[in-house]
Each structure stands twice: as C-alpha cells, then as structure tokens.
Enzyme design. Structure first.
Site, PDB file in Angstrom:
ATOM      1  N   LYS A   1      66.338  56.415 -18.011  1.00  0.00           N
ATOM      2  CA  LYS A   1      65.209  56.999 -17.285  1.00  0.00           C
ATOM      3  C   LYS A   1      65.602  58.375 -16.759  1.00  0.00           C
ATOM      4  O   LYS A   1      66.717  58.551 -16.277  1.00  0.00           O
ATOM      5  CB  LYS A   1      64.770  56.096 -16.135  1.00  0.00           C
ATOM      6  CG  LYS A   1      64.080  54.816 -16.588  1.00  0.00           C
ATOM      7  CD  LYS A   1      63.792  53.903 -15.433  1.00  0.00           C
ATOM      8  CE  LYS A   1      63.017  52.674 -15.876  1.00  0.00           C
ATOM      9  NZ  LYS A   1      63.584  51.987 -17.039  1.00  0.00           N
TER      10      LYS A   1
ATOM     11  N   HIS B   1      59.043  50.821 -21.842  1.00  0.00           N
ATOM     12  CA  HIS B   1      59.680  50.960 -20.539  1.00  0.00           C
ATOM     13  C   HIS B   1      59.280  52.287 -19.898  1.00  0.00           C
ATOM     14  O   HIS B   1      58.790  53.200 -20.569  1.00  0.00           O
ATOM     15  CB  HIS B   1      61.202  50.895 -20.680  1.00  0.00           C
ATOM     16  CG  HIS B   1      61.702  49.543 -21.106  1.00  0.00           C
ATOM     17  ND1 HIS B   1      61.719  48.465 -20.260  1.00  0.00           N
ATOM     18  CD2 HIS B   1      62.184  49.102 -22.295  1.00  0.00           C
ATOM     19  CE1 HIS B   1      62.207  47.406 -20.897  1.00  0.00           C
ATOM     20  NE2 HIS B   1      62.488  47.771 -22.132  1.00  0.00           N
TER      21      HIS B   1
ATOM     22  N   TYR C   1      54.924  55.414 -16.363  1.00  0.00           N
ATOM     23  CA  TYR C   1      54.740  54.889 -17.717  1.00  0.00           C
ATOM     24  C   TYR C   1      53.691  55.741 -18.436  1.00  0.00           C
ATOM     25  O   TYR C   1      52.692  56.145 -17.836  1.00  0.00           O
ATOM     26  CB  TYR C   1      54.252  53.442 -17.690  1.00  0.00           C
ATOM     27  CG  TYR C   1      55.223  52.458 -17.089  1.00  0.00           C
ATOM     28  CD1 TYR C   1      56.053  51.685 -17.901  1.00  0.00           C
ATOM     29  CD2 TYR C   1      55.309  52.282 -15.710  1.00  0.00           C
ATOM     30  CE1 TYR C   1      56.934  50.772 -17.358  1.00  0.00           C
ATOM     31  CE2 TYR C   1      56.194  51.376 -15.159  1.00  0.00           C
ATOM     32  CZ  TYR C   1      57.008  50.621 -15.994  1.00  0.00           C
ATOM     33  OH  TYR C   1      57.877  49.724 -15.445  1.00  0.00           O
TER      34      TYR C   1
END
Length: 398
Positions: free
Chosen positions: A352, A306, A298
C-alpha cells in the site's frame, strides 16, 4: 485493425462466471440510481433529448438508521437498507463481520454444513485452516524423517524414504467422522431440540461511521437518522450539532458545551473534510485502523481488489494560537521520523502506498465561528495530500 485476436475464453469458466456475478451485484457505485426510461423514436422523452434535457429519473432508496452515542456511529438495522448501502458504495460494515454484513449467511451455511454459497470470510477461514494443517503435516513428516534417519544411522542401515508434503501436491484430508451418539444418551430435551430447531434470527446491523453517515445525509440525501432517545427523525441542523457533540469529553458541564461546538478543529469536521475529499473523487473510503492509518482507498471496493492507498490525516492549524487552547487531542504536532518510518514500513509490506493528507483548519481570527452553525463551514477547510513511498532496493531495481 487490431493484431491481437480477442479470446473466446474471456468471462468463461467458474472464475469468469463469479466475476460476472460480482460485477452485477456491485454495479452501482452510489445508493442513488439514475434510471433512463426505454423510449421509442417518437416518444416525448426523445424530443427532450434534442434540446439537451435529460429524461433520467433519480431513484432514492431512503434508508433509515439510528444514532448511537456510545460507539459514535449510526446503526442500520433493517437488512434491506443495510445491503443497499453496502452493495451501492460499500458504506459501513457489519458489527459481527469483518466488512460485509454476512453473519446471517454464515450461520445458515453452518447449519446446512454445505460447501456451497460460502461467504468471503468463510473461504478465508477455510484457507487459513488448510495452510495450518499443511504446515503441521509437513513438520510432522520432517520430524519423522529425521528420527528415521538417525535410527538408521545408529543401526548401520539405509534410511527409508519418507514423502515430505509439498504445496503443489498436498491436499487437505477429509474431516474425520464424528462419533455417533447412542439412543440411550439422547434425552427427551435433546430429542425435542433436534426435531424442532430454533429459528435463526438476524441480530447483525450495519454500522456507519459519522463521516459515512453524514455523507449519505448531506450529499446523497438517502439516509434518515433517528434519535437514540426519542426514536424520532432528526433534521439536518440537529444531526450537524449531534455529530460534532459526539466527540466531546464525557461529563462536561453544559456551560462548556458551546465552547466545544464553536471550534473548527472538532475531530468530526477534520475527518469528514478528508472523507468527503476522497469520496468526491470517486474513491471508496474505508477505515484503516488495521494498518495504523485513518483511511484506506479502494478503486472499486473491497470485493474487487485490495486497497491501493493508505491515508494518514495530519491536521494543520492556519493559526498556531488555535492549537494552544484546543481541547481536542488531534496530534497536530510534527510526527517523529521513527513514527513515520514505522507507518510507512507497515503499509509497504502489504503493498500500500502511504498518503499524508494535510487538512488545514481555518483560523478563528479570519473566519467567524457563526459559520459553524451549518455545513457550509466545510468550504473553509482545505485538503492537500502528499504521496510517500518507501524505497525497497529488491523490488524497485527494474
């Protein structure tokens, strides 16, 4: 001169106030605080600044936790210490919560049955319940419309218009009132429980992984770890040995214990090398087992956005002979393309970027195992990372 006039609405409204409060609560990225005293123009601190000397002082919270060998973690049971470690760097997680130790707050809100001061988990559960109710209402309306149309077709009449709920106009209905209990149904024991509600006890603790705990101990010097058997504080040498021994197979004889300790491929050392690498670069590192990876990275923390990157640790041996006699299953062998495609697909769908982190384990033929007696041996590990992205034609066309 800027051609764009600043907006007066920035930070205003409900969202702006909540964002401002969040930035205030999580303003410190690490448990240690560097406080600069307010000085006047003629203060001696001001004179120190002229010579390039800092007048700041370090405030150390000195938190305390206990080592648990079963879960391979450190438990911080004091709520004040737990909130300090969570709000100053997002270390650990609540054992009864998803991330932030908010079990006590959720229980208080449940008792008050109030819609204010909800935690993030309560807001998420409420939204999930509303989405589920919307889908049920829509399915019920569609089934009713189909039945009415079929009946109207058989009777030769026009089908009635039935409103189908849409996501833009649908609103959750208020909960139905609960049935009232008559006085005859209330026993004296129940009346006592209603009048004298039991006090709520906070039974949740903050659970730190061993890499998180050692980072706070060795790098920050702000965590004291107690022995689970004697409840006495452990020094750095004992902590270093205990954390490495936590990954030994259970029931091994004492004669083989030293052979497990004197190895550079100990899972604690490999995972801590990767954890320290990303923490030292300013990333907030959290566990990523939910997405089949080792760590999530993060930029600021889970309460802000997120995770942007998902990390998979790939141990590599400097000397292949060390892998042949290794008692640990590190999965250092090359992974299959099926596995790589599966992990990459899962993390791409949740937006991601996958990072393959190669931790090179030093060879015993080059580095003496005597260095493992202290954390200085971590300098022998090297970390390399490779970014892997899955090509999605529909998203990457522009």
């Amino acid at each position: 001169m800027s051609l764009i006039a600043p907006s007066n609405k920035r930070g205003g409204g409900k969202g702006g106030a909540q964002r401002k409060e969040t930035n205030k609560i999580y303003a410190n990225p690490l448990p240690l605080l560097f406080i600069t005293p307010q000085t006047s123009h003629y203060s001696p601190y001001h004179v120190l600044g002229l010579f390039g000397l800092s007048n700041s002082r370090v405030e150390n919270p000195h938190c305390e936790g206990s080592f648990d060998p079963v879960t391979r973690s450190v438990w911080v049971e004091d709520r004040k210490d737990a909130m300090i470690l969570w709000r100053r760097g997002f270390f650990g997680k609540g054992d009864l919560s998803r991330s932030e130790p908010s079990w006590y707050t959720r229980q208080v809100n449940a008792r008050k049955a109030a819609g204010k001061h909800l935690t993030a988990e309560e807001v998420r559960e409420r939204r999930r319940a509303e989405r589920k109710q919307f889908k049920l209402d829509r399915a019920r309306a569609l089934a009713q419309a189909a039945a009415e149309a079929e009946a109207a077709f058989e009777e030769g009449r026009q089908a009635p218009v039935i409103a189908i709920p849409s996501g833009a106009t649908w609103k959750p209905q208020s909960q139905a009132p609960t049935a009232e209990v008559t006085a005859s149904e209330v026993t004296p024991e129940d009346e006592t429980d209603i009048q004298e509600e039991q006090p709520l006890e906070d039974v949740e603790h903050l659970q730190l992984t061993l890499p998180e705990a050692f980072f706070l101990i060795w790098t920050m010097d702000c965590l004291t770890v107690l022995d689970h058997a004697t409840s006495e504080s452990m020094d750095l040498k004992k902590i270093w040995t205990t954390f490495r021994a936590a990954y030994h197979p259970p029931g091994i004889p004492s004669s083989l214990s030293s052979s497990y300790l004197d190895r550079f491929d100990n899972p604690f050392l490999v995972h801590y090398a990767a954890y320290h690498y990303y923490r030292s670069h300013g990333w907030v590192v959290k566990g990523g087992i939910k997405f089949c990876v080792d760590y999530l990275l993060y930029k600021r923390g889970p309460v802000f956005q997120h995770a942007e990157f998902a990390v998979v640790i790939l141990p590599t041996y400097e000397d292949p002979k060390d892998e042949e006699d290794s008692p640990f299953n590190l999965n250092a062998s090359p992974y299959s393309w099926t596995w790589l495609s599966t992990i990459n697909r899962v993390n791409t769908q949740v937006q991601k970027t996958l990072i393959l982190t190669y931790v090179t384990i030093p060879a015993k033929s080059r580095v003496s195992t005597d260095m493992l007696s202290s954390p200085a041996s971590l300098a022998q590990y090297s970390v390399r990372d490779v970014v892997l992205r899955r090509f999605v034609p529909a998203r990457m066309r522009d």
